[in-house]
Every structure is written in C-alpha cells, then in structure tokens.
Design a protein around this motif. Structure first.
Motif, short mmCIF file in Angstrom:
data_model
loop_
_atom_site.label_atom_id
_atom_site.label_comp_id
_atom_site.label_asym_id
_atom_site.label_seq_id
_atom_site.Cartn_x
_atom_site.Cartn_y
_atom_site.Cartn_z
N ALA A 12 -119.05 -4.88 -54.01
CA ALA A 12 -118.52 -5.31 -52.63
C ALA A 12 -119.48 -6.50 -52.52
N PRO A 13 -118.94 -7.56 -52.03
CA PRO A 13 -120.03 -8.77 -51.98
C PRO A 13 -120.28 -8.57 -50.21
N ILE A 14 -121.40 -9.28 -50.25
CA ILE A 14 -122.32 -9.57 -49.02
C ILE A 14 -122.25 -11.09 -48.74
N ASP A 15 -121.74 -11.62 -47.75
CA ASP A 15 -121.80 -13.04 -47.35
C ASP A 15 -123.02 -13.69 -47.67
N ALA A 16 -123.95 -13.01 -47.33
CA ALA A 16 -125.34 -14.08 -47.55
C ALA A 16 -125.53 -14.20 -48.89
N TYR A 17 -125.15 -13.65 -49.89
CA TYR A 17 -125.35 -13.86 -51.35
C TYR A 17 -124.25 -14.70 -51.85
N GLU A 18 -123.18 -15.71 -51.05
CA GLU A 18 -122.16 -16.28 -51.66
C GLU A 18 -122.75 -17.34 -52.42
N GLU A 19 -123.85 -18.15 -51.80
CA GLU A 19 -124.45 -19.24 -52.56
C GLU A 19 -125.05 -18.73 -54.03
N THR A 20 -125.76 -17.95 -54.18
CA THR A 20 -126.24 -17.50 -55.33
C THR A 20 -125.40 -16.75 -56.19
N VAL A 21 -124.96 -15.74 -55.75
CA VAL A 21 -123.87 -14.72 -56.58
C VAL A 21 -122.34 -15.23 -56.61
N GLY A 22 -121.95 -16.02 -55.65
CA GLY A 22 -120.67 -16.36 -55.68
C GLY A 22 -120.15 -17.26 -56.97
N PRO A 23 -120.83 -17.98 -57.29
CA PRO A 23 -120.60 -18.86 -58.36
C PRO A 23 -120.31 -18.02 -59.77
N VAL A 24 -121.00 -17.14 -59.89
CA VAL A 24 -121.12 -16.18 -60.96
C VAL A 24 -119.77 -15.28 -60.97
N ARG A 25 -119.63 -14.77 -59.71
CA ARG A 25 -118.36 -14.26 -59.47
C ARG A 25 -116.89 -14.93 -59.87
N ALA A 26 -117.23 -16.11 -59.61
CA ALA A 26 -115.90 -17.08 -59.86
C ALA A 26 -115.77 -17.46 -61.59
N VAL A 27 -117.08 -17.83 -62.01
CA VAL A 27 -117.06 -18.32 -63.27
C VAL A 27 -116.84 -17.21 -64.34
N LEU A 28 -117.44 -16.07 -64.65
CA LEU A 28 -117.16 -15.24 -65.35
C LEU A 28 -115.92 -14.76 -65.61
N PRO A 29 -115.01 -14.48 -64.69
CA PRO A 29 -113.68 -14.25 -64.98
C PRO A 29 -112.78 -15.25 -65.46
N SER A 30 -113.09 -16.44 -65.06
CA SER A 30 -112.25 -17.70 -65.47
C SER A 30 -112.75 -18.21 -66.87
N SER A 31 -113.82 -17.58 -67.25
CA SER A 31 -114.25 -18.02 -68.85
C SER A 31 -113.60 -17.18 -69.74
N ASP A 32 -112.75 -16.04 -69.21
CA ASP A 32 -112.41 -15.15 -70.39
C ASP A 32 -111.30 -15.96 -71.31
N GLY A 33 -111.42 -15.80 -72.72
CA GLY A 33 -110.63 -16.42 -73.52
C GLY A 33 -111.02 -17.98 -73.93
N LYS A 34 -112.05 -18.45 -73.14
CA LYS A 34 -112.35 -19.57 -73.32
C LYS A 34 -113.89 -19.78 -73.89
N GLN A 35 -114.69 -18.73 -74.00
CA GLN A 35 -115.94 -18.57 -74.51
C GLN A 35 -116.19 -19.00 -76.00
N PRO A 36 -117.36 -19.93 -76.14
CA PRO A 36 -117.33 -20.46 -77.56
C PRO A 36 -117.53 -19.59 -78.66
N GLY A 37 -117.99 -18.45 -78.46
CA GLY A 37 -118.47 -17.40 -79.52
C GLY A 37 -117.42 -16.91 -80.13
#
Length: 287
Positions: A206-231
C-alpha cells in the motif's frame, strides 16, 4: 515411470528438481534439461498446470505438488523423489514473485512471506537434498537470485533483502560442499520475459504519498515492462546449463546486458567508496 526407463540405477541422464517450473525461468530450464536428455521433476503449486507439458514428454517430466513455504511438504517431496528416482542431480530453487514497496510501506507479513518463499524455502529444500549429493560426490544447487541480489534501489528493498540473504547463504554453502564435488551456482538475471512483472506475480505494498517521487516510477515501470523485457528465458536456460557443465562453474552468473552493466557499475562504485574511506577503515585497530 517404467522400470526400463529407470534402469538399474535410476533414469538415464541427470535428474533435475525445479521449483516454480510451470512458467518463466523454471519452464525454460526444464525444457533445456529435457533437450539435454535429462529427467525433470517439476515442482509447482498446481500440478494440473503442467498436464500438457508432461504429456508431451512421457516418463521424462514428473509434476509434483509443492509449496516451498511448507517445510513439512518439502520433507515429503524430497523423500518421494529420492524414493522414486534414486537421486537428484540438480536442484533449481526458482519459485518466487516480485514485491514493490518502500521499506516503510512494506508490512511485516509481506516481508516474512517473501522471505519464506525466497530464502527459508530454498534453504530447507537444499538441506533436504544435499546429503544424497554429498554422499555420491556429485550434484549441483542452482539458486535463482537476481541482479537485485547484488545491489538494491528504491521500491525493491524487501525483494532484494530476500535475495541478499539467499546469496549470503549460498556463498558459504559453495565453500562447504566443494570438497564433496557439489557445485553451487547463483544466477542473477536482469529483465527477462518471464511473466515476473505481469498478472498476479508482482505484488505491491500500500503506497505512502511521501514516497511517490522515489518509488512511484518503479510502481509504474515494472508492470508496463511485462512482455517487453530484453531477456530471452531460453537463452538464459542455455547459459545456466553451460555454466553447470563447465569445468569451473562460476559462483555467480549475471544474465542480460542490463544485469551485467548494473552489476559491474555497482562493483566499481563499491570499490571506489572503499578506497575513498580506506584510511578511516584502517585506522580503527588498537595502536
């Protein structure tokens, strides 16, 4: 399993026990083992998920129900497999899942459940199968870690903690069992198309707003990378088999350009920091 296939001393080729074998790296490694002429015990939560795969490889793929967070079941499965096949030559501790969350966001339950899955389960399965490898003077334990087992970054502290623990245990294990002819291989993949980041495999605290700047990008990027990873999981599996077959199997094997670049960069940075503080570090002994 027919006695003809088993022969007098068990099946021909190596016997692999692979956890989390229904998809991703586990399935790719199982396919590579089969291509090498070996036998696979595919340990999964739901054996029915492997019915078609097993039917395509009669007498060479044996699905078995195993939740690696259940210590009693680990003991049972180890005994059953050794009774049936006589040995396990290669254990692959692969079962796992992702978790995204800042350290403060991660609950006690989330952290403990992930540690059970990535550390205590593999440790128990390794202990259960190691005696027969040690007595035979051969065998291998493959620990599926991650580039996150070498370094960490915002949002994956809990995940990395479990992999750091597994790597620390395995580094000692490798030195302990080498005299008995048993190999230990820690695999550190980067981003591969395994389903790790998609579906229900990736959990989020469950997210805490204070960490949006540091953790927010990881929350967004990891799921969106599914099926597009280079490996490519098939190439990763081939690399693992090649490493096991090498005269000098490495302790750690990074997989993927992203993992290789990141690990080398982390090692360089760690060395630079240690050298920068070397005089302070060396100045703490009694005169």
């Amino acid at each position: 399993m027919t006695t003809d296939h088993l022969g007098a001393h068990g099946p021909a080729g190596r016997v692999w026990l692979i956890t989390g074998a229904s998809s991703g790296f586990g399935l790719a490694i199982a396919e590579a083992a089969l291509a090498a002429g070996d036998t696979v015990v595919a340990a999964v939560r739901r054996p029915e998920a492997l019915a078609e795969f097993a039917a395509a490889h009669p007498e060479r793929v044996s699905p078995v129900a195993l939740d690696v967070t259940d210590p009693a079941r680990i003991t049972e499965v180890a005994a059953e497999v050794l009774e049936r096949f006589g040995r396990v030559d290669v254990l692959v501790n692969n079962a796992g899942r992702g978790l995204v969350g800042a350290v403060e966001e991660t609950t006690e339950q989330e952290l403990r459940e992930l540690m059970d899955l990535h550390f205590f389960g593999p440790a128990a399965l390794t202990r259960a199968l190691l005696p027969q490898m040690r007595r035979r003077g051969s065998g291998a334990v493959v620990q599926m870690s991650s580039m996150g087992g070498r370094f960490s970054f915002p949002g994956v502290g809990a995940y990395s903690a479990t992999k750091f623990a597994l790597e620390g245990l395995s580094e000692a294990l490798a030195l302990e069992v080498a005299p008995f002819g048993v190999k230990v291989l820690i695999v550190e993949p980067g981003s591969f198309r395994t389903g790790f980041a998609g579906g229900g495999a990736l959990l989020q605290s469950a997210p805490i707003d204070a960490y949006e700047e540091t953790v927010g990008p990881v929350r967004a990027v990891l799921p969106s990378s599914d099926g597009k990873q280079p490996g490519d999981p098939a190439k990763a599996a081939a690399a693992i088999v090649a490493a096991l077959d090498a005269d000098r199997t490495p302790l750690r094997l990074a997989l993927g350009n992203d993992a290789t670049d990141a690990i080398l960069g982390n090692l360089d940075a760690a060395r630079a920091e240690a050298l920068a503080w070397e005089s302070v570090s060396r100045g703490t002994d009694f005169d």
